[in-house]
Scaffold this motif. Sequence first.
Motif, mmCIF file in Angstrom:
data_model
loop_
_atom_site.group_PDB
_atom_site.id
_atom_site.type_symbol
_atom_site.label_atom_id
_atom_site.label_comp_id
_atom_site.label_asym_id
_atom_site.label_seq_id
_atom_site.Cartn_x
_atom_site.Cartn_y
_atom_site.Cartn_z
ATOM 1 N N LYS A 106 -17.795 -36.346 -41.350
ATOM 2 C CA LYS A 106 -16.996 -37.548 -41.547
ATOM 3 C C LYS A 106 -16.290 -37.527 -42.899
ATOM 4 O O LYS A 106 -15.208 -38.062 -43.051
ATOM 5 C CB LYS A 106 -17.889 -38.788 -41.430
ATOM 6 C CG LYS A 106 -18.402 -39.036 -40.011
ATOM 7 C CD LYS A 106 -19.191 -40.317 -39.925
ATOM 8 C CE LYS A 106 -19.659 -40.568 -38.493
ATOM 9 N NZ LYS A 106 -20.459 -41.823 -38.387
ATOM 10 N N SER A 107 -16.932 -36.941 -43.923
ATOM 11 C CA SER A 107 -16.309 -36.787 -45.228
ATOM 12 C C SER A 107 -16.092 -35.316 -45.507
ATOM 13 O O SER A 107 -17.015 -34.516 -45.415
ATOM 14 C CB SER A 107 -17.193 -37.402 -46.326
ATOM 15 O OG SER A 107 -17.300 -38.796 -46.155
ATOM 16 N N THR A 108 -14.874 -34.938 -45.838
ATOM 17 C CA THR A 108 -14.546 -33.548 -46.105
ATOM 18 C C THR A 108 -13.525 -33.496 -47.219
ATOM 19 O O THR A 108 -12.846 -34.498 -47.499
ATOM 20 C CB THR A 108 -14.006 -32.864 -44.834
ATOM 21 O OG1 THR A 108 -13.691 -31.515 -45.122
ATOM 22 C CG2 THR A 108 -12.773 -33.580 -44.317
ATOM 23 N N SER A 109 -13.385 -32.364 -47.858
ATOM 24 C CA SER A 109 -12.445 -32.238 -48.979
ATOM 25 C C SER A 109 -11.095 -31.687 -48.548
ATOM 26 O O SER A 109 -10.250 -31.406 -49.389
ATOM 27 C CB SER A 109 -13.049 -31.335 -50.068
ATOM 28 O OG SER A 109 -13.311 -30.046 -49.551
ATOM 29 N N PHE A 110 -10.871 -31.519 -47.254
ATOM 30 C CA PHE A 110 -9.599 -31.004 -46.761
ATOM 31 C C PHE A 110 -9.334 -31.568 -45.369
ATOM 32 O O PHE A 110 -10.237 -32.065 -44.706
ATOM 33 C CB PHE A 110 -9.611 -29.478 -46.712
ATOM 34 C CG PHE A 110 -10.795 -28.909 -45.970
ATOM 35 C CD1 PHE A 110 -10.772 -28.767 -44.598
ATOM 36 C CD2 PHE A 110 -11.936 -28.537 -46.666
ATOM 37 C CE1 PHE A 110 -11.861 -28.250 -43.908
ATOM 38 C CE2 PHE A 110 -13.043 -28.025 -45.987
ATOM 39 C CZ PHE A 110 -12.994 -27.886 -44.615
ATOM 40 N N ILE A 111 -8.080 -31.505 -44.955
ATOM 41 C CA ILE A 111 -7.702 -31.973 -43.619
ATOM 42 C C ILE A 111 -7.774 -30.831 -42.620
ATOM 43 O O ILE A 111 -8.332 -30.967 -41.540
ATOM 44 C CB ILE A 111 -6.287 -32.595 -43.635
ATOM 45 C CG1 ILE A 111 -6.252 -33.809 -44.572
ATOM 46 C CG2 ILE A 111 -5.870 -33.021 -42.223
ATOM 47 C CD1 ILE A 111 -4.874 -34.436 -44.722
ATOM 48 N N VAL A 112 -7.173 -29.689 -42.979
ATOM 49 C CA VAL A 112 -7.270 -28.482 -42.155
ATOM 50 C C VAL A 112 -7.718 -27.337 -43.049
ATOM 51 O O VAL A 112 -7.632 -27.403 -44.273
ATOM 52 C CB VAL A 112 -5.923 -28.127 -41.476
ATOM 53 C CG1 VAL A 112 -5.503 -29.226 -40.521
ATOM 54 C CG2 VAL A 112 -4.841 -27.854 -42.520
ATOM 55 N N GLU A 113 -8.203 -26.266 -42.436
ATOM 56 C CA GLU A 113 -8.582 -25.089 -43.204
ATOM 57 C C GLU A 113 -7.349 -24.512 -43.904
ATOM 58 O O GLU A 113 -6.226 -24.599 -43.402
ATOM 59 C CB GLU A 113 -9.186 -24.029 -42.282
ATOM 60 C CG GLU A 113 -10.431 -24.475 -41.522
ATOM 61 C CD GLU A 113 -11.660 -24.558 -42.416
ATOM 62 O OE1 GLU A 113 -11.572 -24.128 -43.603
ATOM 63 O OE2 GLU A 113 -12.705 -25.038 -41.940
ATOM 64 N N GLU A 114 -7.553 -23.936 -45.070
ATOM 65 C CA GLU A 114 -6.436 -23.406 -45.850
ATOM 66 C C GLU A 114 -5.636 -22.362 -45.072
ATOM 67 O O GLU A 114 -4.410 -22.292 -45.212
ATOM 68 C CB GLU A 114 -6.956 -22.797 -47.166
ATOM 69 C CG GLU A 114 -7.471 -23.823 -48.161
ATOM 70 C CD GLU A 114 -6.373 -24.731 -48.695
ATOM 71 O OE1 GLU A 114 -5.298 -24.210 -49.057
ATOM 72 O OE2 GLU A 114 -6.588 -25.955 -48.733
ATOM 73 N N ASP A 115 -6.310 -21.561 -44.245
ATOM 74 C CA ASP A 115 -5.582 -20.529 -43.498
ATOM 75 C C ASP A 115 -4.781 -21.098 -42.332
ATOM 76 O O ASP A 115 -4.074 -20.363 -41.643
ATOM 77 C CB ASP A 115 -6.525 -19.433 -43.020
ATOM 78 C CG ASP A 115 -7.629 -19.952 -42.091
ATOM 79 O OD1 ASP A 115 -7.602 -21.151 -41.725
ATOM 80 O OD2 ASP A 115 -8.518 -19.168 -41.720
ATOM 81 N N GLU A 116 -4.891 -22.420 -42.096
ATOM 82 C CA GLU A 116 -4.093 -23.068 -41.056
ATOM 83 C C GLU A 116 -2.748 -23.555 -41.586
ATOM 84 O O GLU A 116 -1.870 -23.938 -40.806
ATOM 85 C CB GLU A 116 -4.856 -24.249 -40.445
ATOM 86 C CG GLU A 116 -6.105 -23.872 -39.670
ATOM 87 C CD GLU A 116 -6.762 -25.091 -39.048
ATOM 88 O OE1 GLU A 116 -6.072 -25.816 -38.307
ATOM 89 O OE2 GLU A 116 -7.955 -25.321 -39.310
ATOM 90 N N LEU A 117 -2.573 -23.580 -42.906
ATOM 91 C CA LEU A 117 -1.316 -24.041 -43.488
ATOM 92 C C LEU A 117 -0.206 -23.057 -43.157
ATOM 93 O O LEU A 117 -0.359 -21.845 -43.313
ATOM 94 C CB LEU A 117 -1.459 -24.188 -45.006
ATOM 95 C CG LEU A 117 -2.533 -25.162 -45.499
ATOM 96 C CD1 LEU A 117 -2.564 -25.179 -47.021
ATOM 97 C CD2 LEU A 117 -2.298 -26.562 -44.953
#
Length: 209
Positions: A6-17
């Motif tokens: 529920k709490s995370t430091s990112f929205i998507v994984e960096e390799d998804e950008l």
Amino acid sequence: MPGRPKSTSFIVEEDELLTDEEILAEDWRLTQLIAETTRIESTLQWCARHRLIANRMICENCDDFGTLNRLSRRQDFYEWRCSHCNRSHTIRSKSIFESSNLSLQQILLIIYFWSNNHLQQTTVHELNVSNHTIIEWFSLLRELCEESVTQFNEELGGIDYMNNPITVEIDESYFFHRKYHRGRFTGGQWVFWGDWAWFKQMPNKTSSR
């Protein structure tokens, strides 16, 4: 977000950008875009992947990473909150969406209609928003493109991979200026622009359209 804490430091994984080249190579259809942005979670992921909103938040107060938390009273039902100093930021902070009361999906669809040369009245009808809103957004998008054009300083044309001269078709537009994207139009300049299909193949470029 689906499949994540529920709490995370990112929205998507960096390799998804996505890179600029990957974004420019995409060919979206209206039905695809609507399907991708029906739920707020998938909309945030779509915007983050396309780098329209920040994928991570670094607190300006303490340089610590913020966490992404669901909060029903927020406009987009999520917010960034610093775990160190407890400061919060909206998902839209420092993005094109920041000052708008429209939903993220509505804004993305406005951008889609504008980029596909739909008439303002068609966009008003399809999205059920005011004519004034569409005029403001269409004007803002033109201004963002103007800024992108003025920052682009590579020579058009040249020699192709077979050592043949490249012929570039050009068009011209007259851009007006508005201070802070508000008020009456003042000044302006002619901008000459090369063939879009050729420009899409150029390396190391950015574009708002």
